[in-house]
Design a protein around this motif. Structure first.
Motif, PDB file in Angstrom:
ATOM      1  N   ALA A 133     -19.336  18.051   2.325  1.00  0.00           N
ATOM      2  CA  ALA A 133     -20.385  18.939   2.851  1.00  0.00           C
ATOM      3  C   ALA A 133     -20.081  19.254   4.324  1.00  0.00           C
ATOM      4  O   ALA A 133     -20.089  20.416   4.743  1.00  0.00           O
ATOM      5  N   ARG A 134     -19.769  18.213   5.093  1.00  0.00           N
ATOM      6  CA  ARG A 134     -19.464  18.401   6.510  1.00  0.00           C
ATOM      7  C   ARG A 134     -18.182  19.240   6.676  1.00  0.00           C
ATOM      8  O   ARG A 134     -18.094  20.121   7.537  1.00  0.00           O
ATOM      9  N   TYR A 159     -16.884  21.537   4.753  1.00  0.00           N
ATOM     10  CA  TYR A 159     -17.055  22.982   4.526  1.00  0.00           C
ATOM     11  C   TYR A 159     -18.105  23.588   5.458  1.00  0.00           C
ATOM     12  O   TYR A 159     -18.057  24.780   5.749  1.00  0.00           O
ATOM     13  N   GLU A 160     -19.022  22.754   5.938  1.00  0.00           N
ATOM     14  CA  GLU A 160     -19.982  23.247   6.929  1.00  0.00           C
ATOM     15  C   GLU A 160     -19.229  23.654   8.195  1.00  0.00           C
ATOM     16  O   GLU A 160     -19.471  24.702   8.788  1.00  0.00           O
ATOM     17  N   ASN A 161     -18.257  22.812   8.576  1.00  0.00           N
ATOM     18  CA  ASN A 161     -17.463  23.115   9.772  1.00  0.00           C
ATOM     19  C   ASN A 161     -16.650  24.399   9.621  1.00  0.00           C
ATOM     20  O   ASN A 161     -16.299  25.032  10.600  1.00  0.00           O
ATOM     21  N   LEU A 209     -20.445  26.430   3.773  1.00  0.00           N
ATOM     22  CA  LEU A 209     -21.332  25.602   2.942  1.00  0.00           C
ATOM     23  C   LEU A 209     -22.635  26.303   2.568  1.00  0.00           C
ATOM     24  O   LEU A 209     -23.286  26.916   3.415  1.00  0.00           O
ATOM     25  N   THR A 223     -26.089  24.964   0.459  1.00  0.00           N
ATOM     26  CA  THR A 223     -26.679  23.794  -0.208  1.00  0.00           C
ATOM     27  C   THR A 223     -27.853  24.213  -1.084  1.00  0.00           C
ATOM     28  O   THR A 223     -28.708  24.982  -0.656  1.00  0.00           O
TER      29      THR A 223
END
Ligand code: AMP
Length: 215
Positions: free
Chosen positions: A181-182, A184-186, A190, A192
């Motif tokens: 999650a982190r 792809y958030e970066n 992401l 959700t």
């Protein structure tokens, strides 16, 4: 559109991948399905994978990465990756594969779900061995026990859908997959989605959000 779906076992990755096809045709690449096919056909890869799958562990990265490179080489158009990547090294390998093939990801959809709901859902999960239609012995029973409503095929349960293996799969998910999650958030990719009430009620909204990314 090039999508990744990831989430805990039982969150609804396969259901989402199948049902999103009503908005757009995708190639659905599920590493779990590919492994199960190899196990059924008793290939060398199947024999290797079954040892890991039965214990709720991940199949070694180099094996899975080779499989995905081969699949993406054959497809390259709109696709959904369901169940890959499963950890950070696989995500890094995927970055290299996509770069080699000059493919850009559209989004990584993270299906969130509470652990208690997962166990209840998976121990009651069955599917048709012929057409793959999904059932649940609590919320979506077949009309006739063990018989598919759609095609009359036999309903079976996955060998790894027993409580002990489910708990291992969930632990593996927490330790290895959730950090994606982190990752792809970066990358700004992401999305959700909470799946405690099932993915199908959310699908219109998810599709609207995904389609907006392509505008
Ligand atoms: P799934 O159908 O996605 O729940 O996958 C079933 C099992 O296949 C998992 O519990 C793993 O043992 C194995 N598996 C599926 N995808 C992967 C992957 N990307 N890497 C390693 N093992 C995998």
């Amino acid at each position: 559109m090039q999508l990744i779906i990831f989430g805990a076992p039982g969150a609804g990755k396969g259901t989402m991948a199948q049902n999103i096809q009503k908005y757009k045709q995708f190639s659905h690449i599920s590493t779990g399905d590919l492994f199960r096919r190899h196990i059924k056909e008793k290939t060398d890869l199947g024999k290797l994978a079954s040892d890991y799958i039965e214990k709720g562990l991940l199949v070694p990265d180099e094996v899975t990465e080779k499989l995905i490179r081969h699949e993406l080489d054959m497809i390259r158009s709109d696709f959904i990756l369901d169940g890959f990547p499963r950890n950070i090294p696989q995500a890094e390998a995927l970055d290299r594969i996509l770069q080699d093939f000059d493919i850009k990801l559209t989004a990584c959809v993270h299906l969130e779900i509470d652990p208690e709901i997962v166990i209840e859902r998976l121990v009651n999960r069955m599917s048709c061995q012929d057409c793959g239609a999904p059932y649940n012995l609590v919320i979506k029973k077949p009309k006739v026990e063990n018989v598919c409503d759609e095609c009359g095929g036999k309903l079976t349960q996955r060998a790894d859908d027993n409580e002990e293996t489910i708990r291992h799969r969930f632990e593996t998910y927490r330790a290895e997959t959730e950090p994606l999650a982190r990752y792809y958030e970066n990358k700004g990719l992401l999305m959700t989605v909470n799946c405690n009430e099932g993915i199908l009620t959310k699908l219109d909204q998810v599709w609207e959000d995904l389609a907006a990314l392509e505008d």
